[in-house]
Design a protein around this motif. Structure first.
Motif, mmCIF file in Angstrom:
data_model
loop_
_atom_site.group_PDB
_atom_site.id
_atom_site.type_symbol
_atom_site.label_atom_id
_atom_site.label_comp_id
_atom_site.label_asym_id
_atom_site.label_seq_id
_atom_site.Cartn_x
_atom_site.Cartn_y
_atom_site.Cartn_z
ATOM 1 N N GLN A 266 98.271 9.505 -0.394
ATOM 2 C CA GLN A 266 98.467 9.727 1.047
ATOM 3 C C GLN A 266 98.956 11.166 1.262
ATOM 4 N N PRO A 267 98.058 12.143 1.076
ATOM 5 C CA PRO A 267 98.500 13.548 1.091
ATOM 6 C C PRO A 267 98.992 14.030 2.447
ATOM 7 N N LEU A 268 98.695 13.296 3.539
ATOM 8 C CA LEU A 268 99.203 13.695 4.845
ATOM 9 C C LEU A 268 100.627 13.214 5.093
ATOM 10 N N GLN A 269 101.150 12.399 4.179
ATOM 11 C CA GLN A 269 102.556 12.018 4.262
ATOM 12 C C GLN A 269 103.422 13.209 3.835
ATOM 13 N N PRO A 270 104.728 13.202 4.155
ATOM 14 C CA PRO A 270 105.565 14.381 3.869
ATOM 15 C C PRO A 270 105.611 14.760 2.389
ATOM 16 N N TRP A 271 105.650 16.066 2.144
ATOM 17 C CA TRP A 271 105.864 16.647 0.827
ATOM 18 C C TRP A 271 107.268 17.257 0.808
ATOM 19 N N LEU A 282 112.252 22.785 1.092
ATOM 20 C CA LEU A 282 111.350 22.648 2.226
ATOM 21 C C LEU A 282 110.754 21.246 2.303
ATOM 22 N N ARG A 283 110.434 20.858 3.512
ATOM 23 C CA ARG A 283 109.702 19.633 3.792
ATOM 24 C C ARG A 283 108.422 20.031 4.520
ATOM 25 N N PHE A 284 107.305 19.461 4.083
ATOM 26 C CA PHE A 284 106.010 19.778 4.673
ATOM 27 C C PHE A 284 105.423 18.529 5.313
ATOM 28 N N GLU A 285 104.973 18.667 6.568
ATOM 29 C CA GLU A 285 104.347 17.563 7.307
ATOM 30 C C GLU A 285 102.883 17.926 7.539
ATOM 31 N N GLY A 286 101.974 17.158 6.937
ATOM 32 C CA GLY A 286 100.559 17.439 7.080
ATOM 33 C C GLY A 286 100.033 17.110 8.463
ATOM 34 N N ARG A 287 99.108 17.961 8.927
ATOM 35 C CA ARG A 287 98.466 17.743 10.231
ATOM 36 C C ARG A 287 96.944 17.616 10.109
ATOM 37 N N GLY A 288 96.392 18.078 9.026
ATOM 38 C CA GLY A 288 94.949 17.996 8.817
ATOM 39 C C GLY A 288 94.617 18.253 7.366
ATOM 40 N N LEU A 289 93.333 18.044 7.003
ATOM 41 C CA LEU A 289 92.977 18.023 5.586
ATOM 42 C C LEU A 289 91.556 18.534 5.393
ATOM 43 N N HIS A 290 91.388 19.415 4.411
ATOM 44 C CA HIS A 290 90.067 19.778 3.898
ATOM 45 C C HIS A 290 90.004 19.292 2.458
ATOM 46 N N LYS A 291 88.935 18.548 2.118
ATOM 47 C CA LYS A 291 88.838 18.018 0.756
ATOM 48 C C LYS A 291 87.415 18.109 0.242
ATOM 49 N N GLU A 292 87.310 18.204 -1.067
ATOM 50 C CA GLU A 292 86.017 18.244 -1.738
ATOM 51 C C GLU A 292 86.126 17.476 -3.048
ATOM 52 N N ASN A 302 88.554 17.620 -7.893
ATOM 53 C CA ASN A 302 89.109 16.760 -6.853
ATOM 54 C C ASN A 302 90.122 17.626 -6.097
ATOM 55 N N PHE A 303 89.705 18.124 -4.950
ATOM 56 C CA PHE A 303 90.427 19.189 -4.264
ATOM 57 C C PHE A 303 90.868 18.710 -2.889
ATOM 58 N N LYS A 304 92.131 18.895 -2.601
ATOM 59 C CA LYS A 304 92.659 18.613 -1.269
ATOM 60 C C LYS A 304 93.521 19.797 -0.836
ATOM 61 N N GLN A 305 93.170 20.393 0.298
ATOM 62 C CA GLN A 305 94.016 21.412 0.920
ATOM 63 C C GLN A 305 94.474 20.859 2.262
ATOM 64 N N ILE A 306 95.780 20.720 2.415
ATOM 65 C CA ILE A 306 96.363 20.123 3.607
ATOM 66 C C ILE A 306 97.035 21.226 4.409
ATOM 67 N N PHE A 307 96.777 21.272 5.701
ATOM 68 C CA PHE A 307 97.448 22.237 6.555
ATOM 69 C C PHE A 307 98.403 21.495 7.470
#
Length: 338
Positions: A266-271, A282-292, A302-307
């Motif tokens: 669940q990569p959009l959950q907090p990091w 730091l705490r990171f809150e995902g808002r969107g996702l690019h994946k391949e 297996n690539f996930k970039q979360i913004f």
């Protein structure tokens, strides 16, 4: 330093005040894990290179990457509009890299990918010291953005570390710089100066581990009276030296090793991202996702970039702590076999 590889075939290692003039990988004394000297074909096959340009603001987020994986040329670009949640993204894969070109001079030269009516182009210029991204897509999308490392002055991170038993990775990172230019797309037209956009940049190349994984975090923006940029990674450049750092008004401040705590499913959950020396919390809150995802035998990814947005604190040694409140940035979770 004119060249990364020395006359004896071995790389310079360390954190450098300026970038090498040339990543002369063909001069590397490349050996098998058992010490057998490897030839030109192995050098070509195992050398990989990528370049990434990110765009950050409250009104528009963007990313563009080009990669030379010897057997495959890869490119992607996306734009995300935080207010509406709408996103544009395109991906390109070119067998053997046909239709692409890559320069091995980090501060000078062009890397680009052409596919049909689409162009992804990254230009690096030593005089003036600028980086530029140009994207032209067949749907009418156009991105033209650049930033300067000279006005105001900025100190990039330039680092080369051993990788595995017989490799090395050179990386050059920039974050926390304002950019200028224009974006035209189905999401709208944007003047990047008017929306106070920031940029970050990554130029990396070398003989990376044949099977690897990394996490990465980056932010760029304004925190109080200071321009702030952040680059943290776990999994690539940690042998003898690390690429972990942040910038305050262009000044480079090194950071110890970091821990990324997150839910891979669940990569959009907090990091949660913390450095061993306490300088980063730091705490990171995902808002969107690019994946391949790619799995073609010799190559897999297996690539996930979360913004999303970072909050927390930076504690530079001997200076007042700096609060980070909902600054936009990126995190990554990537597995690669190449």
């Amino acid at each position: 330093m004119d060249r990364l590889i020395q006359a004896n075939g071995q790389p310079h290692y360390g954190i450098f005040p300026v970038a090498p003039g040339l990543i002369n990988y063909r001069d590397f004394d490349f050996r098998s894990p058992m010490g057998r000297k490897l030839g030109a074909l192995a050098k070509w096959r195992r050398f990989h290179q990528f370049q990434y340009f990110g765009l950050i603001s409250d009104e528009l987020i963007g990313g563009c990457a080009l990669a030379n994986l010897s057997l495959l040329g890869v490119g992607f670009v996306y734009l995300f509009h935080p207010a509406s949640g709408r996103m544009i993204e395109r991906q390109f894969k070119l067998p053997l890299g046909f239709g692409s070109q890559f320069s091995q001079t980090p501060d000078q030269g062009v890397c680009e990918l052409r596919s049909g009516g689409n162009l992804l182009r990254l230009e690096n210029s030593a005089v003036p010291k600028e980086k530029r991204l140009l994207v032209e897509l067949d749907d009418g999308t156009r991105i033209d953005v650049c930033f300067s490392e000279a006005q105001p002055a900025f100190q990039p991170l330039c680092i080369n570390t051993p990788a595995g038993v017989n490799g090395w990775v050179y990386a050059q990172k920039v974050a926390g710089v304002r950019c200028r230019g224009h974006v035209r797309s189905a999401l709208g037209d944007f003047d990047l100066t008017q929306i106070d956009a920031f940029a970050h940049h990554d130029w990396s190349a070398g003989y990376m581990r044949p099977e690897t994984h990394w996490n990465w975090a980056c932010l760029s923006g304004q925190a109080g009276e200071q321009r702030v940029g952040l680059n943290l990674s776990c999994g690539v450049n940690e042998t003898s030296f690390t690429e972990n750092c942040f910038w305050l008004d262009g000044e480079l401040l090194k950071v110890d090793t970091v821990r990324f705590a997150f839910d891979r499913d669940q990569p959009l959950q907090p990091w949660l991202i913390n450095s061993h020396d306490g300088q980063v919390a730091l705490r990171f809150e995902g808002r969107g996702l690019h994946k391949e995802r790619l799995n073609v035998g010799l190559l897999a990814s297996n690539f996930k970039q979360i913004f999303g947005q970072f909050s927390g604190v930076l504690r530079p040694i001997g200076r007042p702590e700096l609060r980070i409140n909902n600054l936009w940035g990126f995190v990554e979770d990537q597995y690669a076999k190449w």
